[in-house]
Scaffold this active site. Structure first.
Site, PDB file in Angstrom:
ATOM      1  N   LYS A   1      22.097  -1.309  33.801  1.00 55.94           N
ATOM      2  CA  LYS A   1      21.152  -2.428  33.838  1.00 55.94           C
ATOM      3  C   LYS A   1      20.346  -2.514  32.537  1.00 55.94           C
ATOM      4  CE  LYS A   1      18.710  -1.545  37.544  1.00 55.94           C
ATOM      5  NZ  LYS A   1      19.200  -0.294  38.153  1.00 55.94           N
TER       6      LYS A   1
ATOM      7  N   ARG B   1      14.034  -4.410  45.233  1.00 53.75           N
ATOM      8  CA  ARG B   1      14.858  -3.310  45.704  1.00 53.75           C
ATOM      9  C   ARG B   1      14.977  -3.324  47.222  1.00 53.75           C
ATOM     10  NH1 ARG B   1      13.838   0.039  40.879  1.00 53.75           N
ATOM     11  NH2 ARG B   1      15.058   1.938  40.896  1.00 53.75           N
TER      12      ARG B   1
ATOM     13  N   ARG C   1      17.930   9.182  44.642  1.00 61.14           N
ATOM     14  CA  ARG C   1      17.871   7.783  44.195  1.00 61.14           C
ATOM     15  C   ARG C   1      19.142   7.036  44.588  1.00 61.14           C
ATOM     16  NH1 ARG C   1      17.183   8.076  38.197  1.00 61.14           N
ATOM     17  NH2 ARG C   1      16.458   5.945  38.115  1.00 61.14           N
TER      18      ARG C   1
HETATM   19  P1  AMP Z   1      13.907   2.637  37.735  1.00 60.07           P
HETATM   20  O1  AMP Z   1      13.573   2.940  36.310  1.00 60.07           O
HETATM   21  O2  AMP Z   1      14.124   1.169  37.976  1.00 60.07           O
HETATM   22  O3  AMP Z   1      15.044   3.477  38.275  1.00 60.07           O
HETATM   23  O4  AMP Z   1      12.607   3.018  38.597  1.00 60.07           O
HETATM   24  C1  AMP Z   1      12.094   4.336  38.598  1.00 60.07           C
HETATM   25  C2  AMP Z   1      11.292   4.587  39.862  1.00 60.07           C
HETATM   26  O5  AMP Z   1      10.203   3.656  39.961  1.00 60.07           O
HETATM   27  C3  AMP Z   1      12.070   4.367  41.155  1.00 60.07           C
HETATM   28  O6  AMP Z   1      12.815   5.523  41.515  1.00 60.07           O
HETATM   29  C4  AMP Z   1      10.942   4.077  42.147  1.00 60.07           C
HETATM   30  O7  AMP Z   1      10.240   5.253  42.493  1.00 60.07           O
HETATM   31  C5  AMP Z   1      10.008   3.222  41.310  1.00 60.07           C
HETATM   32  N1  AMP Z   1      10.355   1.777  41.419  1.00 60.07           N
HETATM   33  C6  AMP Z   1      10.764   0.958  40.403  1.00 60.07           C
HETATM   34  N2  AMP Z   1      10.978  -0.295  40.857  1.00 60.07           N
HETATM   35  C7  AMP Z   1      10.698  -0.281  42.175  1.00 60.07           C
HETATM   36  C8  AMP Z   1      10.752  -1.257  43.214  1.00 60.07           C
HETATM   37  N3  AMP Z   1      11.154  -2.522  42.970  1.00 60.07           N
HETATM   38  N4  AMP Z   1      10.387  -0.884  44.471  1.00 60.07           N
HETATM   39  C9  AMP Z   1       9.983   0.380  44.731  1.00 60.07           C
HETATM   40  N5  AMP Z   1       9.937   1.353  43.816  1.00 60.07           N
HETATM   41  C10 AMP Z   1      10.284   1.047  42.536  1.00 60.07           C
END
Ligand code: AMP
Length: 217
Positions: A14, A89, A172
């Site tokens: 992404k 999400r 995750r």
């Molecule tokens: P990412 O970099 O998008 O993988 O996000 C890292 C972490 O941030 C995730 O594992 C969640 O803990 C939190 N996070 C990011 N976006 C969201 C979302 N839309 N809803 C809930 N938690 C989020």
């Protein structure tokens, strides 16, 4: 200019595709993960609430991320389109986004899902190294830095993001599996879902992404 959502497991590419879309369409990338990580670094109340959940590989509550995105979409740079990365999400987040956008007289134009099998995702995420200073991302075998362990831009020692560690990755991935089960069909039901094979090279994936965006508008 498109209002686009990028869906895909952590490690589906992404971030790479988002950078290219931003450059091509001149739209801002809104990454809730990046915004939350910055809040954690700065020790804000949001960061204090989100930090422990993030390092446990859990999702942050819907109302927190929905609030972040609502505010961000009101900024003038989003008026000509935006790219959401890592949000929504969950279906409640998608519903909240739809409501917020309709209050602004806007809609989502396309939801692009980068499709990558779980084994390939694991290999990508476990090899990922990032620069703590500038955020550049490398992979130990697929896109290594010129000097092992050091950032090409500023020479900083590369790190493994806390949530890219093996035990967190599994957490995750299972959170993601639970989410896609509901989110992809939800967007498919609205005629917005565009699936793209995310296993090809970044260039080839980008070609497909641009093509499905063209078809979808
Ligand atoms: P990412 O970099 O998008 O993988 O996000 C890292 C972490 O941030 C995730 O594992 C969640 O803990 C939190 N996070 C990011 N976006 C969201 C979302 N839309 N809803 C809930 N938690 C989020």
């Amino acid at each position: 200019m498109p209002n686009v959502i990028l869906l895909g497991a952590p490690g589906a590419g992404k971030g790479t595709q988002a950078k290219r879309l931003v450059a091509k369409y001149g739209i801002p990338q809104i990454s809730t993960g990046d915004i939350l990580r910055e809040a954690v670094r700065n020790g804000t109340p949001l960061g204090q609430q989100a930090g422990p959940l993030m390092s446990a590989g859990k999702l942050v509550p819907d109302e927190l991320v929905v609030g972040i995105v609502r505010e961000r979409l009101k900024q003038p740079d989003c008026s000509g389109g935006f790219l959401l990365d890592g949000f929504p999400r969950t279906v409640p987040q998608a519903e909240a986004l739809e409501r917020s956008l309709s209050e602004m007289g806007r809609v989502v134009d396309a939801v692009v899902e980068l499709d990558v099998p779980a084994d390939l995702i694991r290999a990508r995420v476990l090899g990922r190294r990032s620069c703590p200073a500038c955020g550049a991302v490398y992979h130990v075998s697929d896109s290594p830095p010129k000097v092992a362990g050091a950032c090409n831009q500023d020479g900083s020692a590369l790190i493994t993001r806390d949530d890219d560690r093996p035990e967190k990755v599994e957490k995750r991935l299972s959170e993601f599996a639970a989410l896609t089960r509901s989110l992809s069909p939800w967007y498919a039901g609205r005629g917005l879902l565009r699936k793209v094979d995310g296993t090809a090279s970044p260039d080839a994936v980008f070609q497909q992404v641009v093509q499905v965006l063209g078809d979808g508008r």
